[in-house]
Motif scaffolding. Sequence first.
Motif, mmCIF file in Angstrom:
data_model
loop_
_atom_site.group_PDB
_atom_site.id
_atom_site.type_symbol
_atom_site.label_atom_id
_atom_site.label_comp_id
_atom_site.label_asym_id
_atom_site.label_seq_id
_atom_site.Cartn_x
_atom_site.Cartn_y
_atom_site.Cartn_z
ATOM 1 N N LYS A 101 0.826 -1.208 0.000
ATOM 2 C CA LYS A 101 0.000 0.000 0.000
ATOM 3 C C LYS A 101 0.861 1.260 0.000
ATOM 4 C CE LYS A 101 -1.228 0.521 4.921
ATOM 5 N NZ LYS A 101 -2.334 0.344 5.853
ATOM 6 N N LEU A 102 2.099 1.164 0.516
ATOM 7 C CA LEU A 102 2.994 2.321 0.453
ATOM 8 C C LEU A 102 3.624 2.439 -0.938
ATOM 9 C CD1 LEU A 102 4.791 2.230 3.930
ATOM 10 C CD2 LEU A 102 2.744 3.490 3.240
ATOM 11 N N LEU A 103 3.934 1.281 -1.538
ATOM 12 C CA LEU A 103 4.458 1.311 -2.917
ATOM 13 C C LEU A 103 3.475 2.020 -3.836
ATOM 14 C CD1 LEU A 103 5.915 -2.217 -3.842
ATOM 15 C CD2 LEU A 103 7.174 -0.056 -3.699
ATOM 16 N N GLU A 104 2.186 1.713 -3.631
ATOM 17 C CA GLU A 104 1.158 2.322 -4.488
ATOM 18 C C GLU A 104 1.037 3.822 -4.246
ATOM 19 O OE1 GLU A 104 -1.506 -1.723 -5.056
ATOM 20 O OE2 GLU A 104 -2.005 -0.319 -3.445
ATOM 21 N N GLN A 105 1.514 4.249 -3.076
ATOM 22 C CA GLN A 105 1.525 5.706 -2.812
ATOM 23 C C GLN A 105 2.812 6.349 -3.315
ATOM 24 O OE1 GLN A 105 1.014 6.161 1.454
ATOM 25 N NE2 GLN A 105 -0.748 4.784 1.452
ATOM 26 N N GLY A 106 3.704 5.528 -3.915
ATOM 27 C CA GLY A 106 4.947 6.074 -4.460
ATOM 28 C C GLY A 106 6.120 6.012 -3.494
ATOM 29 N N VAL A 107 5.961 5.340 -2.353
ATOM 30 C CA VAL A 107 7.079 5.219 -1.403
ATOM 31 C C VAL A 107 8.080 4.201 -1.958
ATOM 32 C CG1 VAL A 107 7.753 4.540 0.942
ATOM 33 C CG2 VAL A 107 5.601 5.792 0.555
ATOM 34 N N GLU A 108 9.334 4.602 -2.091
ATOM 35 C CA GLU A 108 10.340 3.701 -2.667
ATOM 36 C C GLU A 108 11.354 3.211 -1.648
ATOM 37 O OE1 GLU A 108 11.937 5.735 -6.041
ATOM 38 O OE2 GLU A 108 10.215 5.191 -7.281
ATOM 39 N N ASP A 109 11.432 3.867 -0.499
ATOM 40 C CA ASP A 109 12.398 3.426 0.511
ATOM 41 C C ASP A 109 11.861 3.809 1.887
ATOM 42 O OD1 ASP A 109 14.663 2.340 1.635
ATOM 43 O OD2 ASP A 109 15.982 4.031 1.168
ATOM 44 N N MET A 110 12.230 3.066 2.865
ATOM 45 C CA MET A 110 11.930 3.387 4.255
ATOM 46 C C MET A 110 12.958 2.671 5.130
ATOM 47 S SD MET A 110 8.348 1.268 4.409
ATOM 48 C CE MET A 110 7.883 1.753 6.058
ATOM 49 N N VAL A 111 13.056 3.056 6.388
ATOM 50 C CA VAL A 111 14.051 2.436 7.264
ATOM 51 C C VAL A 111 13.587 1.032 7.628
ATOM 52 C CG1 VAL A 111 15.241 2.562 9.481
ATOM 53 C CG2 VAL A 111 14.798 4.661 8.174
ATOM 54 N N ARG A 112 14.497 0.098 7.427
ATOM 55 C CA ARG A 112 14.225 -1.300 7.758
ATOM 56 C C ARG A 112 15.378 -1.817 8.619
ATOM 57 N NH1 ARG A 112 13.302 -2.294 1.515
ATOM 58 N NH2 ARG A 112 14.149 -0.183 1.435
ATOM 59 N N LEU A 113 15.073 -2.775 9.449
ATOM 60 C CA LEU A 113 16.021 -3.142 10.507
ATOM 61 C C LEU A 113 15.870 -4.627 10.830
ATOM 62 C CD1 LEU A 113 17.687 -2.044 13.009
ATOM 63 C CD2 LEU A 113 15.498 -1.628 14.085
ATOM 64 N N SER A 114 17.006 -5.342 10.911
ATOM 65 C CA SER A 114 16.916 -6.766 11.256
ATOM 66 C C SER A 114 18.272 -7.300 11.684
ATOM 67 C CB SER A 114 16.427 -7.598 10.058
ATOM 68 O OG SER A 114 17.459 -7.707 9.107
ATOM 69 N N ASP A 115 18.263 -8.563 12.157
ATOM 70 C CA ASP A 115 19.520 -9.256 12.441
ATOM 71 C C ASP A 115 19.913 -10.160 11.270
ATOM 72 O OD1 ASP A 115 17.397 -10.960 12.961
ATOM 73 O OD2 ASP A 115 17.916 -11.310 15.067
ATOM 74 N N ALA A 116 19.278 -9.948 10.121
ATOM 75 C CA ALA A 116 19.600 -10.709 8.907
ATOM 76 C C ALA A 116 20.749 -10.042 8.156
ATOM 77 C CB ALA A 116 18.375 -10.768 8.003
ATOM 78 N N ARG A 117 21.147 -10.666 7.060
ATOM 79 C CA ARG A 117 22.046 -10.036 6.097
ATOM 80 C C ARG A 117 21.195 -9.517 4.937
ATOM 81 N NH1 ARG A 117 24.900 -13.342 3.315
ATOM 82 N NH2 ARG A 117 23.447 -15.037 3.730
ATOM 83 N N MET A 118 21.872 -8.905 3.956
ATOM 84 C CA MET A 118 21.190 -8.436 2.752
ATOM 85 C C MET A 118 22.059 -8.820 1.574
ATOM 86 S SD MET A 118 20.241 -4.461 1.822
ATOM 87 C CE MET A 118 21.819 -3.732 1.366
ATOM 88 N N SER A 119 21.443 -9.168 0.475
ATOM 89 C CA SER A 119 22.215 -9.430 -0.737
ATOM 90 C C SER A 119 23.073 -8.215 -1.054
ATOM 91 C CB SER A 119 21.263 -9.703 -1.906
ATOM 92 O OG SER A 119 21.991 -9.626 -3.115
ATOM 93 N N GLY A 120 24.299 -8.475 -1.488
ATOM 94 C CA GLY A 120 25.170 -7.365 -1.885
ATOM 95 C C GLY A 120 24.624 -6.602 -3.067
ATOM 96 N N THR A 121 23.672 -7.205 -3.768
ATOM 97 C CA THR A 121 23.095 -6.532 -4.929
ATOM 98 C C THR A 121 21.968 -5.582 -4.530
ATOM 99 O OG1 THR A 121 21.448 -8.280 -5.276
ATOM 100 C CG2 THR A 121 23.578 -8.585 -6.336
ATOM 101 N N SER A 122 21.578 -5.602 -3.239
ATOM 102 C CA SER A 122 20.395 -4.851 -2.794
ATOM 103 C C SER A 122 20.736 -3.412 -2.426
ATOM 104 C CB SER A 122 19.767 -5.541 -1.582
ATOM 105 O OG SER A 122 19.380 -6.841 -1.897
ATOM 106 N N TYR A 123 19.673 -2.655 -2.197
ATOM 107 C CA TYR A 123 19.843 -1.249 -1.849
ATOM 108 C C TYR A 123 18.697 -0.845 -0.921
ATOM 109 C CZ TYR A 123 16.323 -1.082 -5.470
ATOM 110 O OH TYR A 123 15.193 -1.329 -6.204
ATOM 111 N N GLY A 124 18.810 0.349 -0.383
ATOM 112 C CA GLY A 124 17.761 0.857 0.487
ATOM 113 C C GLY A 124 18.335 1.197 1.859
ATOM 114 N N THR A 125 17.528 1.862 2.691
ATOM 115 C CA THR A 125 17.971 2.274 4.018
ATOM 116 C C THR A 125 17.721 1.105 4.965
ATOM 117 O OG1 THR A 125 17.345 4.492 3.359
ATOM 118 C CG2 THR A 125 17.842 4.153 5.688
ATOM 119 N N VAL A 126 18.659 0.189 4.947
ATOM 120 C CA VAL A 126 18.462 -1.118 5.550
ATOM 121 C C VAL A 126 19.557 -1.381 6.588
ATOM 122 C CG1 VAL A 126 18.268 -3.568 5.064
ATOM 123 C CG2 VAL A 126 17.459 -1.925 3.377
ATOM 124 N N VAL A 127 19.167 -1.460 7.830
ATOM 125 C CA VAL A 127 20.113 -1.742 8.913
ATOM 126 C C VAL A 127 20.172 -3.256 9.098
ATOM 127 C CG1 VAL A 127 20.659 -1.389 11.349
ATOM 128 C CG2 VAL A 127 19.566 0.445 10.029
#
Length: 575
Positions: A452-478
């Motif tokens: 529902k945020l994508l449909e409002q045009g939101v492309e990034d937001m703060v995200r947070l986890s104890d996981a890893r992220m693919s090196g190919t990924s992007y975004g404000t991701v902790v």
Amino acid sequence: MKLRSRSWFEGVSLYSFVHRSWLKSEGFPHDLFEGKPVIGICNSWSELTNCNAHLRQVAEAVKRGVWEAGGFPLEFPTISLAETLLKPTAMLYRNLMAMDVEEMISGNPLDGVVLLCGCDKTTPAQLMGAASADLPAIMVPGGPMLSGRWKDQKIGSGTDVFRFWDLCRTGRMTEEEYVEIESCMSRSSGHCMVMGTASTMTSLAEVLGMTLPSCANIPAADSRSMTIAQESGRRAVDLVKEDLRPSQILTKDAFQNAIRACMSMGGSTNAVIHLCAIAGRLGIQLSLDEFDRISRETPLLVNVKPSGEYLMEDLFYAGGIPALMNEIRTSLHTDAITVTGRSIGENIAAAEIHNLDVIRPTSNPLNPEGGIAVLKGNLAPAGAVLKQTAATPELMVHSGPAVVFENREDLLSRIDSPDLDVTAESVLVLRNAGPKGAPGMPEWGQLPIPKKLLEQGVEDMVRLSDARMSGTSYGTVVLHVAPESAEGGPLAIVRDGDIVELNVPERRLQLQVSDEEIAVRLAEWKPPEPHYRSGYGKLFLDHVSQAPLGCDFDFLEGKRSEDDLPTRYARMGHS
Ligand code: FES
């Protein structure tokens, strides 16, 4: 110097007969057993690891070089780890592959080894295993895929998939177009051709001095990848004669060079974990503070996705790792020794940048700081990381209410629900996604933006986890929040609506909840049931370390005893 393989092959005895005779069944003549250096070709080839599926051909080129230099090549397989296919995550098996590599090198009649790698985990696993075995070793990465092309667009592995998927799930791209892109993106052999984890780790293998100069980024489909494989085979024989071992190359200085290069090229956050693990095999400790200090001192120069615009093929044509390193040479330990037998400074002395937009000069960086920021605070007492150069500048200082997902299943079941109580200011929090909690610390950290945020045009937001992220990924991701929630880290007690404060310039990650309240919640917290009670999974859960220590097994850390290799042989009773 007596070759190690002589212990298997020299003289006339019951065991030398057995060792030679059974190998002669492969058609090898007797003179090969009379003092030629035996070079193992440690091959992570597998049809299940598409990124490494061409490594049988690379091995043939390596063999040509070994024969030419007077050696005796013997290719052997190890397990291979496919980032895309292997579940629950290839990271669960990195240490298993490292054990396989170490034991196959040290248990066989080898004098030296050539390591053939490519896909994300195969490079650190081989370096960890080779560091522990500590026989002369040289690495030959299989190289990145050719640049992806769809219509008039250059497209990058992974990085553009996430963008296209968001377009598809919100109806802005047809399913037919989405499927068509599959073959346009992956159009040759090789690994992901953005600065993902594979490209980062193979590039860092070169920076560490474990490959020949320029070896890491030759596209897999380029004939020069075979040429350098042959040259590496030749060099492996000389490494044995010079008795030049990984422990002499993988020094603290070499790791500091690797951290600096990683920051200047916008390398994957996964490199933090893998470099700590490789260094740990040699008794070298790398701290997250060291990564952050070097990142603050090092400008981002490499303009490759996901932090930039170009792809790995462009980086190779622009001069590759030697040109990048020469640009930052004043901040490198240039006397670090490499597999060439020369210093890294000598190797890169003549390297030039051929495209000043792909590899920026230090006078015109993409970002004044390096790619990775290390965060600390009451939410991550042992640290967390964020790829600041692939994040949204406006979100670098942000406070917002937490929307908490208990685990991956909870996330997937609710993220696109119209009832999800979320706004663009919210902070998405995922727990039970770390080394023990997931298990295996999968690349789940780039939580999807709610539909529902994508449909409002939101492309990034703060995200947070104890996981890893693919090196190919992007975004404000902790990512890599430590200790992880399954170990009772404070991430375990975050509740919906708690305010989470992210301040990247001040390197702070804070839960706006009092210390007393955090203590009360932690006292009430109960650890989740373990995912495994037997088998390899139990070994993993019992021994894996947390992210800041590299997620290695505790019993594999540290340098092996100098005498350990001959001891292992003697234990077999074959002396
Ligand atoms: Fe192998 Fe990306 S899937 S490198």
